[in-house]
Design a protein around this motif. Sequence first.
Motif, PDB file in Angstrom:
ATOM      1  N   GLN A   1      23.001  35.690  53.630  1.00  0.00           N
ATOM      2  CA  GLN A   1      24.375  36.050  53.320  1.00  0.00           C
ATOM      3  C   GLN A   1      24.533  36.117  51.800  1.00  0.00           C
ATOM      4  N   VAL A   2      25.385  37.020  51.345  1.00  0.00           N
ATOM      5  CA  VAL A   2      25.663  37.143  49.914  1.00  0.00           C
ATOM      6  C   VAL A   2      27.177  37.094  49.724  1.00  0.00           C
ATOM      7  N   SER A   3      27.593  36.292  48.757  1.00  0.00           N
ATOM      8  CA  SER A   3      28.996  36.222  48.375  1.00  0.00           C
ATOM      9  C   SER A   3      29.190  37.217  47.225  1.00  0.00           C
ATOM     10  N   ILE A   4      30.134  38.155  47.407  1.00  0.00           N
ATOM     11  CA  ILE A   4      30.400  39.188  46.410  1.00  0.00           C
ATOM     12  C   ILE A   4      31.798  38.940  45.853  1.00  0.00           C
ATOM     13  N   THR A   5      31.867  38.745  44.535  1.00  0.00           N
ATOM     14  CA  THR A   5      33.141  38.440  43.883  1.00  0.00           C
ATOM     15  C   THR A   5      33.397  39.440  42.768  1.00  0.00           C
ATOM     16  N   GLU A   6      34.594  40.031  42.767  1.00  0.00           N
ATOM     17  CA  GLU A   6      35.008  40.860  41.647  1.00  0.00           C
ATOM     18  C   GLU A   6      35.947  40.017  40.808  1.00  0.00           C
ATOM     19  N   LYS A   7      35.626  39.924  39.523  1.00  0.00           N
ATOM     20  CA  LYS A   7      36.357  39.040  38.633  1.00  0.00           C
ATOM     21  C   LYS A   7      36.817  39.814  37.401  1.00  0.00           C
ATOM     22  N   ASN A   8      38.085  39.646  37.045  1.00  0.00           N
ATOM     23  CA  ASN A   8      38.650  40.241  35.837  1.00  0.00           C
ATOM     24  C   ASN A   8      38.648  39.165  34.756  1.00  0.00           C
ATOM     25  N   VAL A   9      37.960  39.435  33.639  1.00  0.00           N
ATOM     26  CA  VAL A   9      37.821  38.433  32.583  1.00  0.00           C
ATOM     27  C   VAL A   9      38.485  38.944  31.309  1.00  0.00           C
ATOM     28  N   ARG A  10      39.528  38.225  30.903  1.00  0.00           N
ATOM     29  CA  ARG A  10      40.208  38.474  29.634  1.00  0.00           C
ATOM     30  C   ARG A  10      39.673  37.477  28.613  1.00  0.00           C
ATOM     31  N   SER A  11      39.981  37.705  27.350  1.00  0.00           N
ATOM     32  CA  SER A  11      39.521  36.763  26.324  1.00  0.00           C
ATOM     33  C   SER A  11      40.195  35.400  26.476  1.00  0.00           C
ATOM     34  N   CYS A  12      41.335  35.341  27.170  1.00  0.00           N
ATOM     35  CA  CYS A  12      42.055  34.074  27.305  1.00  0.00           C
ATOM     36  C   CYS A  12      42.114  33.556  28.748  1.00  0.00           C
ATOM     37  N   SER A  13      41.624  34.308  29.711  1.00  0.00           N
ATOM     38  CA  SER A  13      41.676  33.848  31.107  1.00  0.00           C
ATOM     39  C   SER A  13      40.756  34.695  31.984  1.00  0.00           C
ATOM     40  N   ALA A  14      40.628  34.243  33.213  1.00  0.00           N
ATOM     41  CA  ALA A  14      39.847  34.990  34.204  1.00  0.00           C
ATOM     42  C   ALA A  14      40.558  34.871  35.540  1.00  0.00           C
ATOM     43  N   SER A  15      40.449  35.925  36.353  1.00  0.00           N
ATOM     44  CA  SER A  15      41.043  35.884  37.687  1.00  0.00           C
ATOM     45  C   SER A  15      40.122  36.589  38.673  1.00  0.00           C
ATOM     46  N   VAL A  16      40.086  36.066  39.879  1.00  0.00           N
ATOM     47  CA  VAL A  16      39.282  36.664  40.938  1.00  0.00           C
ATOM     48  C   VAL A  16      40.134  37.705  41.651  1.00  0.00           C
ATOM     49  N   ARG A  17      39.622  38.914  41.704  1.00  0.00           N
ATOM     50  CA  ARG A  17      40.351  39.992  42.381  1.00  0.00           C
ATOM     51  C   ARG A  17      40.116  39.925  43.892  1.00  0.00           C
ATOM     52  N   TYR A  18      38.863  39.701  44.286  1.00  0.00           N
ATOM     53  CA  TYR A  18      38.535  39.510  45.696  1.00  0.00           C
ATOM     54  C   TYR A  18      37.181  38.823  45.809  1.00  0.00           C
ATOM     55  N   GLN A  19      36.954  38.245  46.967  1.00  0.00           N
ATOM     56  CA  GLN A  19      35.648  37.673  47.290  1.00  0.00           C
ATOM     57  C   GLN A  19      35.353  38.009  48.750  1.00  0.00           C
ATOM     58  N   ILE A  20      34.164  38.562  48.975  1.00  0.00           N
ATOM     59  CA  ILE A  20      33.750  38.988  50.313  1.00  0.00           C
ATOM     60  C   ILE A  20      32.381  38.374  50.603  1.00  0.00           C
TER      61      ILE A  20
END
Length: 137
Positions: free
Chosen positions: A61-80
């Motif tokens: 199994q593989v966990s696939i995560t799309e992450k948006n990284v700003r210079s001051c924060s990070a957020s996960v857009r989705y994880q499948i």
Amino acid sequence: MIKKRILIFLTLLSSPVCFSQADLADKSFQAVIGSVCEETSQPDPCAGYMIYLLLNFKKDQVSITEKNVRSCSASVRYQINAGWKSEPDGKIILSYPDKLPGHFLEGFRLQYKGKQLIGYKKDWQGQMVEYKFEPVK
């Protein structure tokens, strides 16, 4: 007899190196898959971000995560979580639990070539884009 051994040895030496699923199990990789620029009326160091695709491989199994990284924060857009298996030529077959219409992963392919994990996807103009994944330590 010696000629046969030499021929067998040369055949094995010139054959493509087989890829095993164990080569990726328990390893993580990341690649930049895009970026977003944001125009602001005042200077803002947090405007804009890089988009990363993170792959965390387990046995099958593989966990696939799309992450948006700003210079001051990070957020996960989705994880499948997806199933995966490797073929001897290095192609990696991903199987998703649900359909992915309009999603970045739709049409996305992976291949392991010479110790390098590479992703492929057509862009909005139909051109094939190559994404080189780097190991995450």
